[in-house]
Design a protein around this motif. Sequence first.
Motif, mmCIF file in Angstrom:
data_model
loop_
_atom_site.group_PDB
_atom_site.id
_atom_site.type_symbol
_atom_site.label_atom_id
_atom_site.label_comp_id
_atom_site.label_asym_id
_atom_site.label_seq_id
_atom_site.Cartn_x
_atom_site.Cartn_y
_atom_site.Cartn_z
ATOM 1 N N ASP A 55 -41.817 12.257 6.368
ATOM 2 C CA ASP A 55 -39.937 11.867 5.784
ATOM 3 C C ASP A 55 -38.908 11.966 6.485
ATOM 4 O OD1 ASP A 55 -38.387 12.709 4.440
ATOM 5 O OD2 ASP A 55 -38.627 14.700 4.231
ATOM 6 N N THR A 56 -38.777 10.682 6.137
ATOM 7 C CA THR A 56 -37.912 9.817 7.582
ATOM 8 C C THR A 56 -36.186 10.401 6.538
ATOM 9 O OG1 THR A 56 -36.693 8.825 5.218
ATOM 10 C CG2 THR A 56 -38.475 7.888 6.561
ATOM 11 N N ASP A 57 -36.020 11.353 6.077
ATOM 12 C CA ASP A 57 -35.023 12.288 6.335
ATOM 13 C C ASP A 57 -35.177 14.358 5.420
ATOM 14 O OD1 ASP A 57 -32.625 12.725 5.597
ATOM 15 O OD2 ASP A 57 -32.263 12.349 3.537
ATOM 16 N N PRO A 58 -35.954 14.524 7.451
ATOM 17 C CA PRO A 58 -35.861 16.031 7.095
ATOM 18 C C PRO A 58 -34.771 16.889 6.148
ATOM 19 C CG PRO A 58 -36.093 15.207 9.200
ATOM 20 C CD PRO A 58 -35.756 13.997 8.395
ATOM 21 N N THR A 59 -33.935 16.606 6.845
ATOM 22 C CA THR A 59 -32.191 17.246 6.649
ATOM 23 C C THR A 59 -31.432 16.755 5.837
ATOM 24 O OG1 THR A 59 -31.637 16.456 9.187
ATOM 25 C CG2 THR A 59 -32.600 18.586 8.477
ATOM 26 N N PRO A 60 -31.722 16.856 4.836
ATOM 27 C CA PRO A 60 -30.618 15.550 3.851
ATOM 28 C C PRO A 60 -29.038 15.782 3.963
ATOM 29 C CG PRO A 60 -32.519 16.599 2.380
ATOM 30 C CD PRO A 60 -32.677 17.767 3.704
ATOM 31 N N SER A 61 -28.772 15.194 4.034
ATOM 32 C CA SER A 61 -26.813 14.832 3.924
ATOM 33 C C SER A 61 -26.613 16.028 2.374
ATOM 34 C CB SER A 61 -26.413 13.600 3.184
ATOM 35 O OG SER A 61 -26.478 13.545 1.806
ATOM 36 N N GLY A 62 -25.310 16.279 3.179
ATOM 37 C CA GLY A 62 -24.602 17.826 2.232
ATOM 38 C C GLY A 62 -24.496 16.823 0.861
ATOM 39 N N GLN A 63 -24.192 15.841 0.808
ATOM 40 C CA GLN A 63 -24.127 15.523 -0.698
ATOM 41 C C GLN A 63 -25.641 15.785 -1.280
ATOM 42 O OE1 GLN A 63 -21.022 14.891 -2.122
ATOM 43 N NE2 GLN A 63 -21.995 14.029 -3.389
ATOM 44 N N ARG A 64 -26.094 15.234 -0.799
ATOM 45 C CA ARG A 64 -27.791 15.253 -1.346
ATOM 46 C C ARG A 64 -28.082 17.583 -1.909
ATOM 47 N NH1 ARG A 64 -32.899 12.639 0.370
ATOM 48 N NH2 ARG A 64 -31.883 10.818 -0.919
ATOM 49 N N ARG A 65 -27.770 17.890 -0.775
ATOM 50 C CA ARG A 65 -28.095 19.395 -1.133
ATOM 51 C C ARG A 65 -27.069 19.971 -1.302
ATOM 52 N NH1 ARG A 65 -27.478 18.901 5.205
ATOM 53 N NH2 ARG A 65 -25.669 19.221 4.964
ATOM 54 N N ARG A 66 -25.840 19.582 -2.298
ATOM 55 C CA ARG A 66 -25.003 19.569 -3.614
ATOM 56 C C ARG A 66 -25.158 18.791 -4.992
ATOM 57 N NH1 ARG A 66 -20.922 18.691 0.656
ATOM 58 N NH2 ARG A 66 -20.973 16.611 -0.197
ATOM 59 N N ASP A 67 -25.666 18.186 -5.005
ATOM 60 C CA ASP A 67 -25.754 17.461 -5.694
ATOM 61 C C ASP A 67 -27.137 17.158 -6.180
ATOM 62 O OD1 ASP A 67 -23.125 17.789 -6.013
ATOM 63 O OD2 ASP A 67 -23.429 15.677 -5.596
ATOM 64 N N HIS A 70 -32.614 20.631 -5.439
ATOM 65 C CA HIS A 70 -34.172 20.582 -6.417
ATOM 66 C C HIS A 70 -34.743 20.247 -6.891
ATOM 67 C CE1 HIS A 70 -33.001 24.626 -4.954
ATOM 68 N NE2 HIS A 70 -32.113 25.424 -4.566
ATOM 69 N N ASP A 71 -33.693 18.228 -7.700
ATOM 70 C CA ASP A 71 -34.734 17.366 -8.465
ATOM 71 C C ASP A 71 -35.335 17.180 -6.854
ATOM 72 O OD1 ASP A 71 -33.705 18.911 -10.670
ATOM 73 O OD2 ASP A 71 -31.927 17.737 -10.527
ATOM 74 N N HIS A 72 -34.587 17.000 -6.110
ATOM 75 C CA HIS A 72 -34.752 15.787 -5.001
ATOM 76 C C HIS A 72 -36.360 16.692 -4.474
ATOM 77 C CE1 HIS A 72 -35.610 13.712 -1.322
ATOM 78 N NE2 HIS A 72 -35.240 14.801 -0.256
ATOM 79 N N VAL A 101 -37.638 14.622 -17.115
ATOM 80 C CA VAL A 101 -37.713 15.544 -17.815
ATOM 81 C C VAL A 101 -37.026 16.913 -17.510
ATOM 82 C CG1 VAL A 101 -38.621 16.931 -18.994
ATOM 83 C CG2 VAL A 101 -39.842 14.275 -19.055
ATOM 84 N N ASP A 102 -36.125 17.345 -17.776
ATOM 85 C CA ASP A 102 -35.588 18.706 -18.044
ATOM 86 C C ASP A 102 -36.485 20.052 -18.139
ATOM 87 O OD1 ASP A 102 -33.314 19.923 -16.586
ATOM 88 O OD2 ASP A 102 -31.716 20.653 -18.362
ATOM 89 N N GLY A 103 -36.125 21.148 -17.052
ATOM 90 C CA GLY A 103 -36.122 22.150 -17.857
ATOM 91 C C GLY A 103 -36.984 23.465 -16.927
ATOM 92 N N LEU A 104 -37.999 21.949 -15.359
ATOM 93 C CA LEU A 104 -38.422 22.896 -14.131
ATOM 94 C C LEU A 104 -37.185 23.604 -13.633
ATOM 95 C CD1 LEU A 104 -40.262 19.330 -13.871
ATOM 96 C CD2 LEU A 104 -41.084 21.072 -14.695
ATOM 97 N N VAL A 105 -37.428 24.997 -12.990
ATOM 98 C CA VAL A 105 -37.136 25.183 -11.708
ATOM 99 C C VAL A 105 -37.326 26.340 -11.072
ATOM 100 C CG1 VAL A 105 -35.107 25.500 -13.738
ATOM 101 C CG2 VAL A 105 -37.236 27.921 -12.834
ATOM 102 N N GLU A 106 -38.528 26.076 -11.096
ATOM 103 C CA GLU A 106 -39.552 26.549 -9.508
ATOM 104 C C GLU A 106 -40.202 25.038 -8.384
ATOM 105 O OE1 GLU A 106 -39.639 29.953 -8.957
ATOM 106 O OE2 GLU A 106 -39.480 30.227 -11.046
ATOM 107 N N GLU A 107 -40.608 25.576 -7.493
ATOM 108 C CA GLU A 107 -41.173 24.408 -6.802
ATOM 109 C C GLU A 107 -42.492 24.049 -7.637
ATOM 110 O OE1 GLU A 107 -43.109 23.977 -2.306
ATOM 111 O OE2 GLU A 107 -43.219 25.844 -3.183
ATOM 112 N N VAL A 108 -42.346 22.780 -7.032
ATOM 113 C CA VAL A 108 -43.425 21.344 -8.046
ATOM 114 C C VAL A 108 -44.533 21.606 -5.881
ATOM 115 C CG1 VAL A 108 -43.893 19.471 -8.630
ATOM 116 C CG2 VAL A 108 -42.185 20.293 -9.645
#
Length: 336
Positions: A55-67, A70-72, A101-108
Amino acid sequence: MRPRRILPQPLLSVAAAQEGLVTKTQCAAAGLDKDAVGLLVAQGRWRRVVRCVYDTDPTPSGQRRRDGRHDHLRRRAAWTALLAVGNGIATGACALALLGVDGLVEEVLPEAARSGGMHSAVDGVTLRRYRHFADEEYRGRRIASVVPALAQALPHLSRGEVVAVLSGALREERIDRSGLDDVRAMLRGRRGAGRVQGLLDLAGALDGSAAESFAHLSFVDSGVPPDGQQVMFTLDGVFLARVDFVWRLPDGRYVVAEIDGRAFHSGEAMLADDAERQNRLVAGGRVIVIRFPAARALSSDTPTVGTEMAGRLRQLGWRPAPGQVPGPASVGIVAL
């Protein structure tokens, strides 16, 4: 102090297309040997995810954390499986995450299959033995198409996610009712399918979000299936509001349940709009509005929204319509 190494732009481009992940082979092709990769990990700039995948980005940017953080993470799990298996096909919830596809809310968790059901252990990845299912191209890789991905994923999802994912697929027109029947047919014989089959009839395109699907299921479980959903209220022919769920009381009044998803993307303007809309609805005294935050609808750690709604409706004298069968509620227009 050793200067920080500037990473090759081609490798950064590869990582950006793979949710920040790269393989040892991709690093070597870009001119980074195992010592250089080891140093990046030691410095905390990279993190080893599974064998030969970083993982080249183990601490994602604040923008990714906000937006879409979980999808990421869900898409990253799918890419972990694809990169670790090499010639694999993303399956189940991983394929759904990549398909959007929308609807996943748990960890994958990372999962994939090999063509023809070939099997050999892969570090950190669940390797499925699925055979002969439709798949499609995704950024140079293969992923299960939406119908087999749903059939593969549903037995492993929570009840709420089953309804939310199917409703999301219907709402986004990834499948239609015929496609839902195809999913039903593909589920037969799979382990855990019996628990899922009874939930398929509760899925509907009128659920506007995963939180609404979870709330809808909670209402049904609590014995208060809504009389209407996505109902439009008007007054003297003028539009007042469209609401999530509606129950009609014996005295002619209406109880409305609104699932607030604003916490994820709201501002003062949206909150003001909600307040104005609610004021218009209740002004005439014929509508009672009850609001639930999306986080509560999705949570299993607090009393369910269905339990609370059932208590409110009993106090107000609501009773289910004779012969009412729980399922997707109807859409309609109410003139106040």
